[in-house]
Design a protein around this motif. Structure first.
Motif, PDB file in Angstrom:
ATOM      1  N   LEU A  10      26.407 -14.128  -3.127  1.00  0.00           N
ATOM      2  CA  LEU A  10      27.164 -13.374  -2.136  1.00  0.00           C
ATOM      3  C   LEU A  10      28.573 -13.925  -1.968  1.00  0.00           C
ATOM      4  CD1 LEU A  10      24.403 -12.815   0.580  1.00  0.00           C
ATOM      5  CD2 LEU A  10      25.239 -11.186  -1.123  1.00  0.00           C
ATOM      6  N   ARG A  11      28.729 -15.225  -2.125  1.00  0.00           N
ATOM      7  CA  ARG A  11      30.055 -15.822  -1.985  1.00  0.00           C
ATOM      8  C   ARG A  11      30.971 -15.481  -3.159  1.00  0.00           C
ATOM      9  NH1 ARG A  11      29.657 -21.898   0.674  1.00  0.00           N
ATOM     10  NH2 ARG A  11      28.496 -21.312   2.565  1.00  0.00           N
ATOM     11  N   THR A  12      30.411 -15.028  -4.293  1.00  0.00           N
ATOM     12  CA  THR A  12      31.264 -14.649  -5.414  1.00  0.00           C
ATOM     13  C   THR A  12      32.161 -13.467  -5.067  1.00  0.00           C
ATOM     14  OG1 THR A  12      29.564 -13.190  -6.370  1.00  0.00           O
ATOM     15  CG2 THR A  12      29.590 -15.499  -7.088  1.00  0.00           C
ATOM     16  N   TYR A  13      31.786 -12.680  -4.075  1.00  0.00           N
ATOM     17  CA  TYR A  13      32.640 -11.566  -3.646  1.00  0.00           C
ATOM     18  C   TYR A  13      33.906 -12.057  -2.947  1.00  0.00           C
ATOM     19  CZ  TYR A  13      28.916  -8.213  -4.662  1.00  0.00           C
ATOM     20  OH  TYR A  13      27.968  -7.427  -5.297  1.00  0.00           O
ATOM     21  N   LEU A  14      33.941 -13.318  -2.537  1.00  0.00           N
ATOM     22  CA  LEU A  14      35.069 -13.851  -1.778  1.00  0.00           C
ATOM     23  C   LEU A  14      35.910 -14.837  -2.583  1.00  0.00           C
ATOM     24  CD1 LEU A  14      33.164 -14.547   1.565  1.00  0.00           C
ATOM     25  CD2 LEU A  14      34.484 -12.514   0.959  1.00  0.00           C
ATOM     26  N   VAL A  15      35.595 -14.996  -3.859  1.00  0.00           N
ATOM     27  CA  VAL A  15      36.290 -16.005  -4.660  1.00  0.00           C
ATOM     28  C   VAL A  15      37.787 -15.715  -4.729  1.00  0.00           C
ATOM     29  CG1 VAL A  15      36.568 -16.849  -7.025  1.00  0.00           C
ATOM     30  CG2 VAL A  15      34.297 -16.737  -6.003  1.00  0.00           C
ATOM     31  N   GLY A  16      38.161 -14.458  -4.839  1.00  0.00           N
ATOM     32  CA  GLY A  16      39.573 -14.118  -4.961  1.00  0.00           C
ATOM     33  C   GLY A  16      40.353 -14.191  -3.666  1.00  0.00           C
ATOM     34  N   ALA A  17      39.666 -14.425  -2.544  1.00  0.00           N
ATOM     35  CA  ALA A  17      40.365 -14.442  -1.251  1.00  0.00           C
ATOM     36  C   ALA A  17      41.194 -15.700  -1.060  1.00  0.00           C
ATOM     37  CB  ALA A  17      39.348 -14.314  -0.112  1.00  0.00           C
ATOM     38  N   SER A  18      40.955 -16.714  -1.881  1.00  0.00           N
ATOM     39  CA  SER A  18      41.671 -17.978  -1.706  1.00  0.00           C
ATOM     40  C   SER A  18      42.588 -18.282  -2.890  1.00  0.00           C
ATOM     41  CB  SER A  18      40.670 -19.126  -1.540  1.00  0.00           C
ATOM     42  OG  SER A  18      39.843 -19.220  -2.686  1.00  0.00           O
ATOM     43  N   MET A  19      43.107 -17.247  -3.550  1.00  0.00           N
ATOM     44  CA  MET A  19      44.008 -17.452  -4.681  1.00  0.00           C
ATOM     45  C   MET A  19      45.218 -18.267  -4.247  1.00  0.00           C
ATOM     46  SD  MET A  19      43.057 -16.014  -7.618  1.00  0.00           S
ATOM     47  CE  MET A  19      44.552 -15.547  -8.467  1.00  0.00           C
ATOM     48  N   ASN A  20      45.586 -19.230  -5.061  1.00  0.00           N
ATOM     49  CA  ASN A  20      46.747 -20.061  -4.762  1.00  0.00           C
ATOM     50  C   ASN A  20      47.451 -20.385  -6.071  1.00  0.00           C
ATOM     51  OD1 ASN A  20      45.778 -23.011  -5.653  1.00  0.00           O
ATOM     52  ND2 ASN A  20      44.056 -21.964  -4.656  1.00  0.00           N
ATOM     53  N   PRO A  21      48.756 -20.640  -6.043  1.00  0.00           N
ATOM     54  CA  PRO A  21      49.500 -20.842  -7.288  1.00  0.00           C
ATOM     55  C   PRO A  21      49.134 -22.104  -8.039  1.00  0.00           C
ATOM     56  CG  PRO A  21      50.895 -21.262  -5.378  1.00  0.00           C
ATOM     57  CD  PRO A  21      49.623 -20.677  -4.850  1.00  0.00           C
ATOM     58  N   GLY A  49      45.819 -23.861  -8.120  1.00  0.00           N
ATOM     59  CA  GLY A  49      44.490 -23.847  -8.744  1.00  0.00           C
ATOM     60  C   GLY A  49      43.925 -22.473  -8.964  1.00  0.00           C
ATOM     61  N   LEU A  50      44.675 -21.409  -8.596  1.00  0.00           N
ATOM     62  CA  LEU A  50      44.215 -20.022  -8.685  1.00  0.00           C
ATOM     63  C   LEU A  50      42.893 -19.860  -7.938  1.00  0.00           C
ATOM     64  CD1 LEU A  50      45.276 -19.005 -12.308  1.00  0.00           C
ATOM     65  CD2 LEU A  50      46.477 -18.651 -10.148  1.00  0.00           C
ATOM     66  N   MET A  51      41.763 -19.758  -8.621  1.00  0.00           N
ATOM     67  CA  MET A  51      40.479 -19.522  -7.953  1.00  0.00           C
ATOM     68  C   MET A  51      39.702 -20.806  -7.682  1.00  0.00           C
ATOM     69  SD  MET A  51      38.978 -16.210  -9.983  1.00  0.00           S
ATOM     70  CE  MET A  51      39.784 -14.611  -9.934  1.00  0.00           C
ATOM     71  N   SER A  52      40.337 -21.961  -7.749  1.00  0.00           N
ATOM     72  CA  SER A  52      39.607 -23.226  -7.633  1.00  0.00           C
ATOM     73  C   SER A  52      38.909 -23.366  -6.285  1.00  0.00           C
ATOM     74  CB  SER A  52      40.555 -24.402  -7.856  1.00  0.00           C
ATOM     75  OG  SER A  52      41.627 -24.375  -6.918  1.00  0.00           O
ATOM     76  N   VAL A  53      39.585 -23.019  -5.197  1.00  0.00           N
ATOM     77  CA  VAL A  53      38.961 -23.108  -3.873  1.00  0.00           C
ATOM     78  C   VAL A  53      37.809 -22.115  -3.767  1.00  0.00           C
ATOM     79  CG1 VAL A  53      39.338 -22.887  -1.397  1.00  0.00           C
ATOM     80  CG2 VAL A  53      41.114 -23.909  -2.831  1.00  0.00           C
ATOM     81  N   GLY A  54      38.004 -20.912  -4.312  1.00  0.00           N
ATOM     82  CA  GLY A  54      36.958 -19.899  -4.247  1.00  0.00           C
ATOM     83  C   GLY A  54      35.718 -20.279  -5.027  1.00  0.00           C
ATOM     84  N   ILE A  55      35.896 -20.865  -6.217  1.00  0.00           N
ATOM     85  CA  ILE A  55      34.721 -21.237  -7.006  1.00  0.00           C
ATOM     86  C   ILE A  55      33.997 -22.410  -6.352  1.00  0.00           C
ATOM     87  CG2 ILE A  55      35.833 -22.897  -8.567  1.00  0.00           C
ATOM     88  CD1 ILE A  55      33.315 -20.202  -9.596  1.00  0.00           C
ATOM     89  N   ALA A 107      36.885 -28.679  -8.684  1.00  0.00           N
ATOM     90  CA  ALA A 107      38.095 -28.748  -7.861  1.00  0.00           C
ATOM     91  C   ALA A 107      39.362 -28.582  -8.680  1.00  0.00           C
ATOM     92  CB  ALA A 107      38.143 -30.074  -7.097  1.00  0.00           C
ATOM     93  N   LYS A 108      39.212 -28.404  -9.997  1.00  0.00           N
ATOM     94  CA  LYS A 108      40.367 -28.266 -10.865  1.00  0.00           C
ATOM     95  C   LYS A 108      40.736 -26.792 -11.012  1.00  0.00           C
ATOM     96  CE  LYS A 108      38.826 -32.355 -13.405  1.00  0.00           C
ATOM     97  NZ  LYS A 108      38.391 -32.890 -14.716  1.00  0.00           N
ATOM     98  N   HIS A 109      41.784 -26.554 -11.794  1.00  0.00           N
ATOM     99  CA  HIS A 109      42.268 -25.192 -12.035  1.00  0.00           C
ATOM    100  C   HIS A 109      41.148 -24.324 -12.601  1.00  0.00           C
ATOM    101  CE1 HIS A 109      44.187 -21.949 -14.325  1.00  0.00           C
ATOM    102  NE2 HIS A 109      45.185 -22.060 -13.464  1.00  0.00           N
TER     103      HIS A 109
END
Length: 262
Positions: free
Chosen positions: A20-31, A33-39, A65-67
């Motif tokens: 269920l959390r995979t639906y929110l992975v893109g909500a924390s995109m950052n320049p 790590g991109l999806m690192s926080v989401g994954i 915790a990496k890119h």
């Protein structure tokens, strides 16, 4: 590999939260790590149930915790694969270095396939087919197609998540047998036919001047995209202006009264 029997056990509920959390992975995109926080957010419930020791949990978190970047439709599959590998690491059947060697390669490969098949083929097919049907006066059929694609995507996410969870990296062999790249190419040919049909619907019949200008503008746009000189949004704006303005200017030059504005 984790077993799927007794899915409503404590482990099964943790894996369900991961999905269920995979639906929110893109909500924390950052320049950075991109999806690192989401994954990390998606993996955390599974890592906590797989690794019991605090030190093992800390090391597992550091591995994610990496890119990280991939196509969002493939994220459930990747999370399932990573959970299976983490279970093997916890059972000492694989060294932690095994994940590091293939994690980025796998995510980038699936990202390229997702961009080609989903973003570059199926999403465009859905948009073109819906537009053509709406212009033809249909209402229920485009809605039904949209619901079908939406539900199909959810089935795809669940299936690939469970496949990755059960088989780990060996599930990639099954994905290879799907031949998704060639299927994406076939859909692109179908998209070209739909684009031509859309063109027929938009332009009035026997208006050969508009047809000529339109085909010329689209052809020029296609050539320029091969050698990008301007940003694509600027190129699209120029093409749309040409499609609207040039027939209007030609009508005015021949002495006819133009209707409306270009």
């Amino acid at each position: 590999m984790p077993s799927l029997q007794g899915f409503w056990t404590e482990r099964g509920k943790a894996y369900l939260r991961c999905f269920l959390r995979t639906y929110l992975v893109g909500a924390s995109m950052n320049p950075r790590g991109l999806m690192s926080v989401g994954i990390l957010y998606a993996m955390q419930p599974g890592l906590w149930i797989i690794h019991k020791e605090p030190a093992a949990r800390e090391q597992a978190l550091k591995r994610y915790a990496k890119h990280f970047s991939s196509h969002p439709f493939w994220v459930p599959c990747l999370v399932g694969i990573f959970l299976a590998v983490e279970a093997d690491i916890a059972g000492r059947r694989l060294p932690p270095e095994a994940l590091e060697k293939v994690k980025n390669t796998t995510s980038y490969t699936l990202s390229a396939i997702g961009d080609s098949v989903f973003a570059g083929s199926l999403l465009i097919f859905w948009a073109l087919s819906t537009t053509c049907l709406l212009l033809a006066g249909h209402r229920a059929l485009p809605l039904g197609i949209g619901i079908f694609f939406f539900l199909g995507l959810q089935v795809f996410r669940v299936y690939t998540f469970l496949g990755g969870l059960r088989r780990g990296f060996s599930f990639l062999g099954a994905l290879k047998s799907w031949d998704l790249i060639n299927w994406g190419r076939r859909v692109k040919f179908l998209n070209a036919a739909l684009l031509l049909y859309l063109w027929v619907q938009l332009f009035p019949p026997r208006d050969f001047v508009s047809w000529a200008w339109g085909i010329g503008s689209l052809g020029l746009a296609g050539v320029l995209t091969l050698r990008p000189v301007l940003p694509r949004w600027v190129l699209a704006a120029i093409v749309l202006w040409a499609l609207c303005a040039i027939p209007w200017l030609m009508q005015r030059a021949t002495g006819g009264m133009p209707l409306g504005f270009p």
